[in-house]
Design a protein around this motif. Structure first.
Motif, PDB file in Angstrom:
ATOM      1  N   UNK A   1     -15.521 -44.603   7.964  1.00 23.36           N
ATOM      2  CA  UNK A   1     -16.541 -45.636   7.783  1.00 23.36           C
ATOM      3  C   UNK A   1     -17.529 -45.708   8.944  1.00 23.36           C
ATOM      4  N   UNK A   2     -17.240 -45.038  10.042  1.00 24.96           N
ATOM      5  CA  UNK A   2     -18.180 -45.022  11.165  1.00 24.96           C
ATOM      6  C   UNK A   2     -19.319 -44.038  10.941  1.00 24.96           C
ATOM      7  N   UNK A   3     -19.262 -43.277   9.853  1.00 25.91           N
ATOM      8  CA  UNK A   3     -20.300 -42.277   9.593  1.00 25.91           C
ATOM      9  C   UNK A   3     -20.891 -42.538   8.200  1.00 25.91           C
ATOM     10  N   UNK A   4     -21.825 -43.498   8.106  1.00 26.06           N
ATOM     11  CA  UNK A   4     -22.337 -43.887   6.786  1.00 26.06           C
ATOM     12  C   UNK A   4     -23.110 -42.777   6.086  1.00 26.06           C
ATOM     13  N   UNK A   5     -23.494 -41.728   6.817  1.00 20.33           N
ATOM     14  CA  UNK A   5     -24.179 -40.595   6.179  1.00 20.33           C
ATOM     15  C   UNK A   5     -23.353 -40.031   5.021  1.00 20.33           C
ATOM     16  N   UNK A   6     -22.055 -40.265   5.071  1.00 22.17           N
ATOM     17  CA  UNK A   6     -21.192 -39.720   4.018  1.00 22.17           C
ATOM     18  C   UNK A   6     -21.588 -40.274   2.650  1.00 22.17           C
ATOM     19  N   UNK A   7     -22.153 -41.483   2.643  1.00 26.14           N
ATOM     20  CA  UNK A   7     -22.547 -42.053   1.339  1.00 26.14           C
ATOM     21  C   UNK A   7     -23.841 -41.445   0.816  1.00 26.14           C
ATOM     22  N   UNK A   8     -24.719 -41.058   1.715  1.00 21.94           N
ATOM     23  CA  UNK A   8     -25.926 -40.368   1.241  1.00 21.94           C
ATOM     24  C   UNK A   8     -25.535 -39.084   0.545  1.00 21.94           C
ATOM     25  N   UNK A   9     -24.627 -38.370   1.158  1.00 19.54           N
ATOM     26  CA  UNK A   9     -24.215 -37.110   0.560  1.00 19.54           C
ATOM     27  C   UNK A   9     -23.433 -37.361  -0.737  1.00 19.54           C
ATOM     28  N   UNK A  10     -22.630 -38.423  -0.743  1.00 22.35           N
ATOM     29  CA  UNK A  10     -21.881 -38.762  -1.965  1.00 22.35           C
ATOM     30  C   UNK A  10     -22.837 -38.933  -3.142  1.00 22.35           C
ATOM     31  N   UNK A  11     -23.943 -39.613  -2.886  1.00 17.48           N
ATOM     32  CA  UNK A  11     -24.890 -39.841  -3.976  1.00 17.48           C
ATOM     33  C   UNK A  11     -25.516 -38.539  -4.456  1.00 17.48           C
ATOM     34  N   UNK A  12     -25.962 -37.732  -3.505  1.00 19.20           N
ATOM     35  CA  UNK A  12     -26.594 -36.467  -3.889  1.00 19.20           C
ATOM     36  C   UNK A  12     -25.612 -35.631  -4.705  1.00 19.20           C
TER      37      UNK A  12
END
Ligand code: TRP
Length: 329
Positions: free
Chosen positions: A90-101
């Protein structure tokens, strides 16, 4: 990050640990110990998958606690945060951008075939959308860090296949090399039996604690189920919970226990005593380390914070590549 800046490019190995309970001896023997042995061969990243845990954990304080339990356990078992990147998902919110893509490249049918989702349906549950989408977040976890190798148990194989598929699809559509297509490394770590002989698992209540005081540990070991031969009778070692655990903890001395059991005159109580001593010998220094880490919560925060910064630097580069490849920004 790596100590291996030599000729052969070092591969990156990443794995996630779901913080859903206080780690037990089964986690240590089946996951933690084998994972830590990879540090010699790979650039290692280990993260605490707290957003994945949220699909099942409903108690905020418990989740916060499990994250720290898991981090402290891995550190106490020998994870060196200077060599291994340890961070909280959860300290790396970029993971959600990639999840969406990634989700835009996946057919819902592929998720409908997910084992965990299908099993929940088969049990008559109505699984939440987090469980449905779980594999996409896991793919993003892996792909965000240019992971080459993912050490996992057999139960995660399908998730890795989906990860490879979606990475290959993105590369095919938007440019080869945008994402690294990872490989699974299916662990041959043994199933660790719990006190009732079934696979050790928190939910089954058959766990052997890792860092409880020795008295408690001894009590649990003395409670392991055995067959009920008389002391003098010969006993079958192979397949018995006591012997199988002993073999994992003290492989060098296992043949000796096997012989004693099969000769007769050596009871299950004796074998349990030997098992307790072998576990205690391996765990005792780690328990000390664990208690020291738990006594310094700020120190633990600092380690997680430093890990998060380094993780975000990698994540930032990957998401930049993905964004420009897909036409965002
Ligand atoms: N799904 C994994 C498990 O249940 C945990 C996990 C989340 C994971 N993200 C990951 C494992 C990425 C490997 C790589 O054990």
């Amino acid at each position: 990050m790596s100590t291996c800046d030599n000729l052969r490019p070092v591969k990156t190995s990443l794995t996630g640990i779901k913080p859903t309970h206080l780690p037990h001896l089964g986690n240590y023997l089946g996951a933690i110990r084998p994972a830590l042995s990879l540090v010699e061969h790979y650039r290692t990243l280990y993260f605490i998958a707290d957003y994945h845990a949220l699909t099942t954990v409903r108690d905020a304080d418990a989740l916060r606690g499990y994250v720290r339990d898991v981090a402290a356990t891995w550190l106490a078992c020998g994870l060196d945060p200077d060599r291994t990147l340890l961070y909280r998902q959860s300290d790396v919110p970029e993971v959600f951008e990639l999840t969406w893509v990634l989700s835009c490249l996946l057919a819902t049918g592929q998720l409908e075939r997910g084992h965990a989702y299908k099993d929940a349906l088969a049990r008559g549950e109505s699984p939440n959308a987090g469980i449905f989408n779980y594999p996409i977040l896991m793919a993003a976890d892996i792909l965000l860090y240019d992971t080459d190798v993912v050490p996992i148990g057999k139960d995660q194989k399908q998730h890795l296949e989906l990860t490879r598929d979606v990475a290959a699809r993105l590369n095919h559509l938007y440019g080869e090399g945008t994402l690294v297509v990872p490989e699974a490394r299916i662990s041959n770590a043994p199933l660790v039996p719990g006190t009732d002989g079934e696979k050790m698992s928190k939910s089954k209540g058959n766990g052997i604690p890792l860092f409880e005081p020795p008295k408690k540990l001894r009590k649990v070991i003395m409670g392991i189920k055995t067959t009920s031969e008389a002391l003098e009778d010969p006993k079958t070692a192979e397949g018995s919970t006591v012997y199988e655990l002993y073999r994992l903890i003290a492989p060098d001395r296992a043949p000796e226990m096997e012989q004693k059991l099969e000769a007769g005159g050596y009871g299950w109580g004796h074998a349990k005593e030997d098992l307790f001593e072998a576990i205690e010998a391996e765990i005792e220094p780690k328990r000390e380390a664990y208690l020291a880490i738990r006594a310094d919560e700020d120190g633990l925060d600092a380690i997680l914070h430093a890990g998060a910064e380094r993780a975000r630097a990698i994540a930032h580069r990957t998401i930049g590549r993905v964004r420009s490849a897909v036409g965002i920004e």
